[in-house]
Design a protein around this motif. Structure first.
Motif, PDB file in Angstrom:
ATOM      1  N   SER A 126       0.846  -1.189   0.000  1.00  0.00           N
ATOM      2  CA  SER A 126       0.000   0.000   0.000  1.00  0.00           C
ATOM      3  C   SER A 126       0.879   1.235   0.000  1.00  0.00           C
ATOM      4  N   GLY A 127       0.247   2.372  -0.315  1.00  0.00           N
ATOM      5  CA  GLY A 127       0.955   3.644  -0.242  1.00  0.00           C
ATOM      6  C   GLY A 127       1.300   4.268  -1.567  1.00  0.00           C
ATOM      7  N   GLY A 128       1.094   3.558  -2.655  1.00  0.00           N
ATOM      8  CA  GLY A 128       1.422   4.104  -3.957  1.00  0.00           C
ATOM      9  C   GLY A 128       0.435   5.181  -4.380  1.00  0.00           C
ATOM     10  N   VAL A 129       0.965   6.306  -4.841  1.00  0.00           N
ATOM     11  CA  VAL A 129       0.133   7.426  -5.287  1.00  0.00           C
ATOM     12  C   VAL A 129       0.872   8.194  -6.366  1.00  0.00           C
ATOM     13  N   LEU A 130       0.234   9.249  -6.841  1.00  0.00           N
ATOM     14  CA  LEU A 130       0.859  10.199  -7.752  1.00  0.00           C
ATOM     15  C   LEU A 130       1.546  11.266  -6.904  1.00  0.00           C
ATOM     16  N   VAL A 131       2.826  11.510  -7.186  1.00  0.00           N
ATOM     17  CA  VAL A 131       3.578  12.497  -6.417  1.00  0.00           C
ATOM     18  C   VAL A 131       4.463  13.294  -7.379  1.00  0.00           C
ATOM     19  N   ARG A 144      10.521  -3.336  -8.605  1.00  0.00           N
ATOM     20  CA  ARG A 144       9.623  -2.455  -9.331  1.00  0.00           C
ATOM     21  C   ARG A 144       9.668  -2.790 -10.818  1.00  0.00           C
ATOM     22  N   GLN A 145       8.575  -2.455 -11.475  1.00  0.00           N
ATOM     23  CA  GLN A 145       8.482  -2.693 -12.906  1.00  0.00           C
ATOM     24  C   GLN A 145       7.825  -1.500 -13.567  1.00  0.00           C
ATOM     25  N   ALA A 146       8.573  -0.857 -14.428  1.00  0.00           N
ATOM     26  CA  ALA A 146       8.063   0.274 -15.194  1.00  0.00           C
ATOM     27  C   ALA A 146       7.466  -0.244 -16.497  1.00  0.00           C
ATOM     28  N   VAL A 158       3.303   3.584  -8.225  1.00  0.00           N
ATOM     29  CA  VAL A 158       3.916   4.860  -7.862  1.00  0.00           C
ATOM     30  C   VAL A 158       4.145   5.640  -9.150  1.00  0.00           C
ATOM     31  N   THR A 159       3.606   6.846  -9.209  1.00  0.00           N
ATOM     32  CA  THR A 159       3.785   7.697 -10.368  1.00  0.00           C
ATOM     33  C   THR A 159       4.407   9.018  -9.926  1.00  0.00           C
ATOM     34  N   VAL A 165       5.308   0.076 -10.963  1.00  0.00           N
ATOM     35  CA  VAL A 165       4.575  -0.707  -9.983  1.00  0.00           C
ATOM     36  C   VAL A 165       5.608  -1.313  -9.038  1.00  0.00           C
ATOM     37  N   TYR A 166       5.398  -1.102  -7.745  1.00  0.00           N
ATOM     38  CA  TYR A 166       6.338  -1.587  -6.742  1.00  0.00           C
ATOM     39  C   TYR A 166       5.770  -2.843  -6.089  1.00  0.00           C
ATOM     40  N   TYR A 167       6.598  -3.869  -6.043  1.00  0.00           N
ATOM     41  CA  TYR A 167       6.198  -5.156  -5.502  1.00  0.00           C
ATOM     42  C   TYR A 167       7.019  -5.497  -4.267  1.00  0.00           C
ATOM     43  N   CYS A 168       6.334  -6.040  -3.288  1.00  0.00           N
ATOM     44  CA  CYS A 168       6.981  -6.579  -2.109  1.00  0.00           C
ATOM     45  C   CYS A 168       7.132  -8.085  -2.303  1.00  0.00           C
TER      46      CYS A 168
END
Length: 128
Positions: free
Chosen positions: A7-12, A38-40, A124-125, A93-96
């Protein structure tokens, strides 16, 4: 078996900060080495950072060293990724990921195959 939820991914905006969390259920997180990948869009999934079971060994990819910090809270069963000085190239996209095969003294792996369990990811953007 452990289940992972990010959790926690947003546009920043570029230069900003963000904190991602990876919550574990099903088994105590203390038994697991944990990594973030992460995968762009259009790119391969890449290693970002990892922490061993007792938190004494952390690894970072060069592009995030000094900007990102991984930590773990055993009481809350959470591993966090604090990200600062964000850049547009951090967009992904960030993966744990987690794995229980390693001891407290093993260096955390930096490859995807080193982890058995994965979360669904959080976007995350970073805008320029």
């Amino acid at each position: 078996q452990v289940q992972l939820v990010e959790s926690g991914g947003v546009l920043v905006q570029a230069g900003g900060s963000l904190r991602l969390s990876c919550a574990a259920s099903g088994r105590s997180f203390t038994y697991y080495t944990v990594g973030w990948f992460r995968q762009a869009p259009g790119k391969e999934r890449e290693f970002v950072t990892a922490i061993n079971r007792n938190g004494g060994n952390r690894r970072y990819t060069d592009s995030v060293r000094g900007r990102f910090t991984i930590s773990r809270d055993s009481a809350k069963n959470v591993v966090s990724l604090q990200m600062s000085s964000l850049k547009p190239e951090d967009t992904a996209v960030y993966y744990c990921a987690a794995d229980s095969r390693y001891s407290d003294y093993d260096i955390p792996p930096t490859v995807s195959d080193g982890y058995q369990y994965w979360g669904q990811g959080t976007q995350v953007t970073v805008s320029s």
